[in-house]
Scaffold this motif. Structure first.
Motif, PDB file in Angstrom:
ATOM      1  N   VAL A  33       0.938  -1.429  -0.060  1.00 50.76           N
ATOM      2  CA  VAL A  33       0.271  -0.256  -0.297  1.00 50.76           C
ATOM      3  C   VAL A  33       0.765   1.373   0.089  1.00 50.76           C
ATOM      4  O   VAL A  33       0.490   2.325   0.151  1.00 50.76           O
ATOM      5  N   SER A  34       1.867   0.995  -0.086  1.00 56.55           N
ATOM      6  CA  SER A  34       3.159   2.567   0.555  1.00 56.55           C
ATOM      7  C   SER A  34       4.675   1.634  -0.261  1.00 56.55           C
ATOM      8  O   SER A  34       4.405   0.687   0.256  1.00 56.55           O
ATOM      9  N   LEU A  82       2.983  -3.463   3.787  1.00 62.77           N
ATOM     10  CA  LEU A  82       1.919  -4.010   3.421  1.00 62.77           C
ATOM     11  C   LEU A  82       0.687  -3.565   4.310  1.00 62.77           C
ATOM     12  O   LEU A  82       0.683  -3.730   5.771  1.00 62.77           O
ATOM     13  N   ASP A  83      -0.404  -3.806   3.729  1.00 60.14           N
ATOM     14  CA  ASP A  83      -1.945  -3.739   4.683  1.00 60.14           C
ATOM     15  C   ASP A  83      -1.893  -5.149   5.526  1.00 60.14           C
ATOM     16  O   ASP A  83      -3.016  -5.313   6.300  1.00 60.14           O
ATOM     17  N   VAL A 129       3.075  -0.451  -5.447  1.00 61.01           N
ATOM     18  CA  VAL A 129       1.778  -0.411  -5.339  1.00 61.01           C
ATOM     19  C   VAL A 129       0.493  -1.048  -5.541  1.00 61.01           C
ATOM     20  O   VAL A 129       1.262  -0.922  -6.496  1.00 61.01           O
ATOM     21  N   GLY A 130       0.364  -1.664  -4.629  1.00 62.96           N
ATOM     22  CA  GLY A 130      -1.081  -2.514  -5.525  1.00 62.96           C
ATOM     23  C   GLY A 130      -0.354  -4.061  -6.083  1.00 62.96           C
ATOM     24  O   GLY A 130      -1.464  -5.074  -5.919  1.00 62.96           O
TER      25      GLY A 130
END
Lengths: 333, 333
Positions: B231-232, B242-243, B292-293
């Motif tokens: 995510v960043s 990471l999320d 990201v993603g």
């Protein structure tokens, strides 16, 4: 049955009433609708959440929600934006591009010294320009001064937050963003914060052993404990074992903490180890060990983890359990 | 949506099949009925649980359950003993007295070196005599050699277990307990254990980063990962966010571990910090940062905590998610 989570209602309400500033409290801490309603009734102008799943739950009690996280947008986010006034965090152009057409306002995340997510202030102008070029509703900037979680570090972290948000305000105004939202605040740094136009503390509703050891609260400020039973004791080691372990207390333990939590009423006790269902407590020398079967109230290190580990909590008024609240957003990762 | 827990079914079945010894596996690790059924089908002669709540759930698939914990008995335990063949742990006469009339067999817990619950071997005879005098069905002794969770400590912990269980066998036989159950075993020490008449490993079904770093398994032995999204990212720090944070990975991190988990396929990456919804990953020097993603598969440090944080898991066969299993005993403290 133990272990069980207990909330002192009078203390909870006192903590909610005492928090200064214009608040958009972070409800990831409690995940409970009844507490969010109390925060809104006490003047909070909106709520902060960490995930889309939490936002879906709290949309039931609030129509102005900020997801303080660099979200990677999907259909669920779009559906949610159709239900409430939604703003979301963003720290990359890649994530911003996925926000086109979602219908959420955007706040850029700044790294003010915690070095987690967020762009350095020096990259804000470039990202803001990119977001505006995409036609998104850029509303302001936010930061989490998480480096306030260090002994003596609160005021310095608040100053870092102030500097980052001041700079962001200038840059965003220069780009044509009117009255930008400048969102900051952690529970330890909140009292020192000066620039933020809104604050997002979470832990203040309950406090916990980390706040106690950082000096953010005193023992009287603790509104949540985990009631545990002594299941084993060893005179030779002068230790007791509680039936509260990492599966209810969480295992966060910063290097500066004195242990894995604290024992209410026995400030010199130290929780030296946690297994999943065992809490090992070194009992103070010279103080007689509790008996097997006795109850002990534990103040967890990091209360946000505790609420995520139970489906409901007991609410205590005048020493009696009077109601149970459901942890509505438990597990909403 | 991420983060999500994924189980590789072929690897899970291979791990279940490969575990040596006469097994009463500990199901607190997975908390999933479908996995317990697979363990029983593979020859396990009963199940081990940590709590009364877990026993209530697993009574649906097994009629021979051992609560490997010094339980403080109540009505729920009595009701449970009416449903299944139940045995429980005990390490004090106070707890034994509450077991009178419950209808559960008793195994005395021994401290073989982990210094958590359990009596030292020197106190076994006295406690066993007391339990027999109460008219309880004393069936044997058990120990958890938890000090096997240290680099190079597995074989020594197994020897400690062997010594404690050997001594217990002699003492219990001398007191008239026929063919006493001598129950031992942790996943790291299991391969070295020689005296135990039954073993209670739990983690072996999935393995995790702790087992990997202790040398109990290799990368191919990992059956569970947490799928996360980047995510960043920060080129200047050469790190990604990471999320997946402590609310899905758990925050257990022994001093000897290299971080808060490992990244599948990137052995030199280090998870240097966890917040509730952020995992900070120091990416290997010279290796380009993911975008990201992108998705990343994390191997958690301590898998038992992970299953307690989600309501369901995704089951993967030949690279595709083919079913979802409910974590039936999640939160059953």
């Amino acid at each position: 049955m133990t272990p069980t989570v207990r909330i002192d209602l009078a203390r909870l309400d006192a903590n909610i009433a005492a928090q200064p500033g214009r608040l958009r409290p972070h409800v990831k801490t409690h995940k409970i609708l009844e507490i969010a309603r109390r925060q809104l009734a006490a003047g909070a102008h909106g709520l902060t959440v960490a995930t889309v799943g939490e936002a879906e739950v709290f949309a039931e009690v609030c129509d102005d929600i900020f997801i303080a996280y660099p979200v990677w947008a999907d259909k669920r986010l779009r559906d949610l934006a159709g239900r409430v006034r939604l703003s979301v965090g963003c720290d990359s152009l890649a994530a911003a591009e996925r926000l086109v057409g979602v219908g959420a306002a955007v706040l850029i995340e700044l790294d003010s010294g915690h070095h987690r997510s967020g762009v350095p202030v020096g990259e804000l102008e470039s990202l803001a320009t990119g977001i505006l070029d995409l036609g998104l509703d850029l509303r302001g900037a936010f930061t989490f001064p998480g480096h306030s979680y260090a002994p003596g570090g609160q005021e310095a972290a608040a100053r870092d937050e102030d500097r980052a948000l001041s700079a962001a305000g200038q840059i965003l105004r220069a780009l044509g963003v009117t009255d930008p939202v400048l969102s900051g605040g952690s529970t330890p740094s909140a009292r020192y914060s000066q620039v933020a136009t809104e604050r997002r503390p979470g832990v203040y509703v309950f406090n916990d052993a980390q706040q106690l050891e950082l000096g953010t609260c005193d023992w009287a400020g603790i509104a949540l404990t985990v009631l545990a039973t002594v299941v084993s004791r060893r005179e030779d080691l002068h230790q007791i074992i509680l039936d509260a372990g990492s599966k209810i207390l969480g295992s966060d333990r910063p290097a500066w903490a004195s242990g894995f939590g604290r024992v209410k009423g026995v400030p010199d006790a130290r929780i030296t180890a946690l297994s999943e269902h065992h809490g090992t407590v070194a009992w103070p020398a010279g103080k007689s060990l509790p008996q097997v079967g006795e109850h002990v109230a534990v103040v967890p290190n990091h209360v946000c983890l505790v609420l995520n580990l139970v489906d409901e909590v007991e609410v205590v008024e005048s020493g009696r359990v009077t109601q149970r609240w459901r942890v509505a957003a438990r597990g909403r990762n």
